[in-house]
Design a protein around this motif. Structure first.
Motif: not given
Length: 374
Positions: A276-303
């Protein structure tokens, strides 16, 4: 006394492992083979964990309960030894995290056994976009052996990651190593010459090699080749399939050799939580995918990494040709040697009863952590 059975990754033989308390007291080989049994391997050892299952070893809220929570959650997943990783922050914040690790070890004997020391990743890193990663630019500073000594007065410090581009870095690295703290090269924009000087001064590890570096590099020379080529460096690799593609991971491990390579998760607090989408202190808004990929929300950049080391093992087994004996060395044997603890990372009498059963696809199906099921 209890018994756990499984197949040896090295020979395929069925092993009957007898445990008593937190120790292996006997290992016997059965006369017949049973291909239906799972693989029996040592407990997994993760040398780089920033957080897991909603717990963090960084930030204003860090406490002993965070370290205890991570320890028990990771043990249930098959990771029976782990190293808390404290990222770039003020000296006061780094000391607070080290104190939390120390307090957790004092409060819980199982944590004391599972957590050998902490790793401080920064703040002596590159100040340039790209190799700095998500580390706070405002807290980046030159390598300082005196500051490391002050940290070490507050908790068990095993190694520190630095970029050796800073003026005077070799002298500072030599002082850190002389104090008993290992030095890793990472998050660096250092030249090959500066990296070699750091290794000459005593640096012996590479932190998540292939990441924490510029996205575009010269064909050669470049810092990756330098670290792969230097047998004095033992390198960690984030094997989640997102930080390094499978072919890159394979080539890098083959270049270093399994005895000088180890797998890490580099997991953050969101690892082990619901996608799901989360807000974290480092990285701000991020998205966690079912396969464990974690990115800055709405971007391809890993968080960060959203997986544990057991998932890294599963990916490496199913997506690379490295093979189970090599992967066990990467996830248990070599990390145990980096820690310097001969009682972990092996299945033999006298070793700690940290044992994992894996199915044919590399998934964890059972765990003994210090002789008990988590």
């Amino acid at each position: 006394m209890s018994v756990i059975e499984g197949r040896s990754p090295q020979t395929g033989e069925v092993l009957r492992v007898e445990t008593d308390g937190d120790r292996i007291v006997g290992v016997r080989r059965a006369e017949t083979r049973d291909a239906s049994l799972p693989w029996l391997i040592p407990g997994l050892i993760d040398l780089q964990v920033n957080g897991y299952a909603g717990f963090d070893v960084n930030g204003a809220d860090v406490c002993a309960e965070s370290v205890i929570g991570i320890t028990h959650a990771l043990a249930a997943a098959g990771v029976t030894t782990w190293v808390p990783t404290i990222i770039t922050a003020s000296e006061e914040a780094i000391v607070a995290s080290l104190r939390a690790v120390c307090a957790a070890r004092d409060a819980d004997a199982r944590v004391a056994a599972a957590v050998p020391f902490a790793h401080v990743e920064g703040p002596f890193l590159s100040d340039q976009d790209g190799p700095r990663g998500a580390h706070d630019l405002a807290q980046i500073r030159p390598v300082d052996a005196d500051e490391v000594a002050r940290w070490a007065a507050h908790g068990p410090l095993g190694y520190v990651t630095v970029s050796p581009h800073w003026p005077g870095a070799p002298e500072q690295i030599a002082r850190i190593v002389a104090s008993g703290v290992r030095v890793a090269v990472g998050h660096a924009h250092a030249t090959p010459e500066q990296i070699r000087a750091a290794v000459d001064a005593g640096a012996s590890l590479s932190t998540h090699l292939g990441n924490g570096i510029f996205a575009t590099l010269p064909r050669h020379p470049n810092p990756i080749w330098t670290q792969l080529a230097d047998d004095r460096l033992t390198a960690g690799f984030i094997g989640d399939g997102h930080h390094l593609p499978a072919d890159t991971l394979t080539a890098m491990v083959r270049a270093k050799g399994p005895g000088r390579s180890f797998l890490v998760s580099d997991s953050v607090a969101l690892a082990g939580t619901a996608p799901g989408r989360y807000h974290q202190p480092v990285g701000g808004d991020v998205e966690l995918f079912p396969d464990g990929k974690l990115t800055l929300a709405s971007t391809p950049f890993l968080a960060g990494s959203g997986v544990n080391l057991a998932q890294v093992v599963e990916f490496t087994l199913t997506r690379t040709p490295l093979g189970l004996p090599t992967v066990v060395e990467l996830a248990s044997g070599t990390p145990a040697r980096v820690i310097g603890n001969r009682s972990i990372g092996r299945v033999q009498a006298g070793a700690r009863a940290d044992l994992v059963l894996l199915d044919a696809d590399g998934r964890v199906v059972d765990v003994l952590a210090q002789g008990a099921r988590p």
